[in-house]
Design an enzyme around this catalytic site. Structure first.
Site, PDB file in Angstrom:
ATOM      1  CB  SER A  13       5.146  -7.322  -0.339  1.00 45.93           C
ATOM      2  OG  SER A  13       3.762  -7.068  -0.173  1.00 45.93           O
ATOM      3  CG  HIS A  38       6.141  -4.200   2.703  1.00 44.11           C
ATOM      4  ND1 HIS A  38       6.589  -2.963   3.116  1.00 44.11           N
ATOM      5  CD2 HIS A  38       5.112  -3.949   1.849  1.00 44.11           C
ATOM      6  CE1 HIS A  38       5.874  -2.009   2.536  1.00 44.11           C
ATOM      7  NE2 HIS A  38       4.959  -2.586   1.772  1.00 44.11           N
ATOM      8  CG  ASP A  40       1.599  -3.921   0.884  1.00 44.92           C
ATOM      9  OD1 ASP A  40       2.138  -2.813   1.043  1.00 44.92           O
ATOM     10  OD2 ASP A  40       2.122  -4.850   0.242  1.00 44.92           O
ATOM     11  CG  MET A  42      -4.029  -2.026   0.327  1.00 45.07           C
ATOM     12  SD  MET A  42      -4.081  -2.625  -1.365  1.00 45.07           S
ATOM     13  CE  MET A  42      -2.361  -3.113  -1.589  1.00 45.07           C
ATOM     14  CG  HIS A  71       2.822   0.500   2.653  1.00 46.28           C
ATOM     15  ND1 HIS A  71       2.998   0.140   1.331  1.00 46.28           N
ATOM     16  CD2 HIS A  71       2.400   1.793   2.627  1.00 46.28           C
ATOM     17  CE1 HIS A  71       2.687   1.158   0.558  1.00 46.28           C
ATOM     18  NE2 HIS A  71       2.317   2.172   1.313  1.00 46.28           N
ATOM     19  CG  MET A  73      -1.096   1.859   0.766  1.00 47.32           C
ATOM     20  SD  MET A  73      -0.841   0.453  -0.323  1.00 47.32           S
ATOM     21  CE  MET A  73      -0.342  -0.762   0.896  1.00 47.32           C
ATOM     22  CG  MET A 142       4.144   4.213  -2.764  1.00 52.06           C
ATOM     23  SD  MET A 142       4.353   2.560  -2.060  1.00 52.06           S
ATOM     24  CE  MET A 142       3.682   1.521  -3.368  1.00 52.06           C
ATOM     25  N   GLY A 147      -1.843  -0.076  -4.430  1.00 56.50           N
ATOM     26  CA  GLY A 147      -3.158  -0.713  -4.503  1.00 56.50           C
ATOM     27  C   GLY A 147      -3.092  -2.172  -4.916  1.00 56.50           C
ATOM     28  CG  PHE A 148      -4.205  -3.583  -7.547  1.00 57.79           C
ATOM     29  CD1 PHE A 148      -5.160  -4.531  -7.202  1.00 57.79           C
ATOM     30  CD2 PHE A 148      -4.608  -2.273  -7.760  1.00 57.79           C
ATOM     31  CE1 PHE A 148      -6.501  -4.183  -7.089  1.00 57.79           C
ATOM     32  CE2 PHE A 148      -5.947  -1.913  -7.639  1.00 57.79           C
ATOM     33  CZ  PHE A 148      -6.896  -2.861  -7.306  1.00 57.79           C
ATOM     34  N   GLY A 149      -0.371  -5.588  -6.202  1.00 59.34           N
ATOM     35  CA  GLY A 149       0.926  -6.167  -6.493  1.00 59.34           C
ATOM     36  C   GLY A 149       1.043  -6.467  -7.979  1.00 59.34           C
ATOM     37  N   GLY A 150       2.239  -6.802  -8.422  1.00 60.61           N
ATOM     38  CA  GLY A 150       2.438  -7.276  -9.783  1.00 60.61           C
ATOM     39  C   GLY A 150       2.416  -6.206 -10.860  1.00 60.61           C
ATOM     40  CG  ASP A 180       5.953  -1.163  -1.743  1.00 60.86           C
ATOM     41  OD1 ASP A 180       5.855  -2.191  -2.432  1.00 60.86           O
ATOM     42  OD2 ASP A 180       5.130  -0.849  -0.856  1.00 60.86           O
ATOM     43  N   GLY A 181       7.203  -1.719  -5.174  1.00 60.86           N
ATOM     44  CA  GLY A 181       6.381  -1.850  -6.362  1.00 60.86           C
ATOM     45  C   GLY A 181       7.214  -2.166  -7.597  1.00 60.86           C
ATOM     46  N   GLY A 182       7.021  -3.383  -8.125  1.00 59.68           N
ATOM     47  CA  GLY A 182       7.739  -3.766  -9.342  1.00 59.68           C
ATOM     48  C   GLY A 182       9.236  -3.924  -9.143  1.00 59.68           C
ATOM     49  N   GLY A 202       7.230  -8.227  -3.661  1.00 57.32           N
ATOM     50  CA  GLY A 202       6.133  -9.171  -3.508  1.00 57.32           C
ATOM     51  C   GLY A 202       6.262 -10.282  -4.525  1.00 57.32           C
TER      52      GLY A 202
HETATM   53  C1  DX5 Z   1       1.402  -2.088  -3.653  1.00 61.22           C
HETATM   54  C2  DX5 Z   1       2.048  -2.547  -2.380  1.00 61.22           C
HETATM   55  C3  DX5 Z   1       3.276  -3.342  -2.563  1.00 61.22           C
HETATM   56  C4  DX5 Z   1       3.104  -4.629  -3.311  1.00 61.22           C
HETATM   57  C5  DX5 Z   1       4.309  -4.795  -4.176  1.00 61.22           C
HETATM   58  O1  DX5 Z   1       0.378  -1.214  -3.339  1.00 61.22           O
HETATM   59  O2  DX5 Z   1       2.381  -1.432  -1.544  1.00 61.22           O
HETATM   60  O3  DX5 Z   1       3.938  -3.581  -1.317  1.00 61.22           O
HETATM   61  O4  DX5 Z   1       2.995  -5.756  -2.481  1.00 61.22           O
HETATM   62  O5  DX5 Z   1       4.116  -5.885  -4.974  1.00 61.22           O
HETATM   63  P1  DX5 Z   1       5.082  -6.221  -6.195  1.00 61.22           P
HETATM   64  O6  DX5 Z   1       6.463  -6.429  -5.617  1.00 61.22           O
HETATM   65  O7  DX5 Z   1       4.490  -7.461  -6.757  1.00 61.22           O
HETATM   66  O8  DX5 Z   1       5.057  -5.057  -7.135  1.00 61.22           O
HETATM   67 ZN    ZN Z   2       3.681  -1.769   0.296  1.00 58.45          ZN
END
Ligand code: DX5
Ligand code: ZN
Length: 221
Positions: A13, A38, A40, A42, A71, A73, A142, A147-150, A180-182, A202
């Site tokens: 991502s 990927h 994102d 938003m 993706h 959102m 999901m 909304g946020f990475g990490g 997707d996510g974590g 990501g």
């Molecule tokens: C979150 C995004 C993800 C994000 C994942 O809303 O859809 O694609 O980039 O980031 P990580 O892998 O850091 O959780």
């Molecule tokens: Zn995503």
């Protein structure tokens, strides 16, 4: 007829890349021989954050041969499908949660020459996606609130992955099942065991001390 499991695929991502130089972040992915990226998108409404739009995707497309897994959102994704298709998306995923004509929008994505995907938030049950499974190329589960990475992976989503994989096998469908996510070296294999085959990462990818080793490890998940 049960379908063969799809081979695992990593989709880094770019949200976790360098936003002052997104092209260099895309190039890192491509130079490793990976196929998917990927992206994102938003809108500050469906999710409490903003990223970038079709103009940025089109700019990245000029210098990249990667498969763009876009993706969306967005509260009104149906309004932006054409713009992202024209910008060079290869796959466009739309969330099930907002109110719009999901079937028509999924069909429109294909009519524009892209693959389509349907996304389920962590608290959206597998049953909500069930009526659409024969209309999609990918289902995205999901594994964090978008909304946020990490963020930390939500293990309560694993049973939903298994439910969707079970429905896929039972109906002989071939859509990809993406998470997707974590997703990292610990949680990725748990998703794989639950039935996922496509892994967005990501933070785990871009912050990995050895990105090539991380990418190669996916084959063993
Ligand atoms: C979150 C995004 C993800 C994000 C994942 O809303 O859809 O694609 O980039 O980031 P990580 O892998 O850091 O959780
Ligand atoms: Zn995503």
């Amino acid at each position: 007829m049960p379908t063969e499991p799809l081979s695992p695929l990593l989709a880094p991502s770019i949200l976790a890349g360098d936003h002052a130089n997104l092209a260099s972040s895309a190039a890192i992915v491509e130079d490793l021989g990976l196929k998917w990226l990927h992206l994102d998108i938003m809108d500050g409404h469906f999710v409490p954050n903003l990223t970038f739009g079709p103009q940025t995707v089109a700019a990245l497309r000029k210098n990249s041969g990667l498969f763009f897994d876009v993706h969306l959102m967005l509260s009104e994704p149906q309004r932006y499908i054409e713009a992202f298709a024209k910008a060079g998306a290869n796959l466009i995923s739309i969330h099930i949660e907002p109110t719009y004509d999901h079937v028509a929008t999924l069909a429109k994505i294909r009519a524009l020459g892209c693959q389509n995907g349907l996304v389920l938030n962590p608290d959206t049950p597998a049953e909500a996606g069930s009526p659409y499974l024969d209309l999609v190329d990918l289902v995205l589960v999901m594994t964090v609130q978008p909304g946020f990475g990490g963020q930390s992976f939500r293990r309560d989503t694993l049973s939903k992955i298994t439910k969707l994989d079970t429905l896929r096998r039972a109906r002989g469908l071939k859509f990809r099942l993406e998470v997707d996510g974590g997703v990292d070296a610990t949680t990725g294999p748990e998703c794989r065991a639950a039935g996922a085959d496509t892994f967005v990462a990501g933070t785990a990818f871009f912050k990995a001390p050895d990105r090539a080793a991380f990418a190669a490890s996916i084959a063993r998940w």
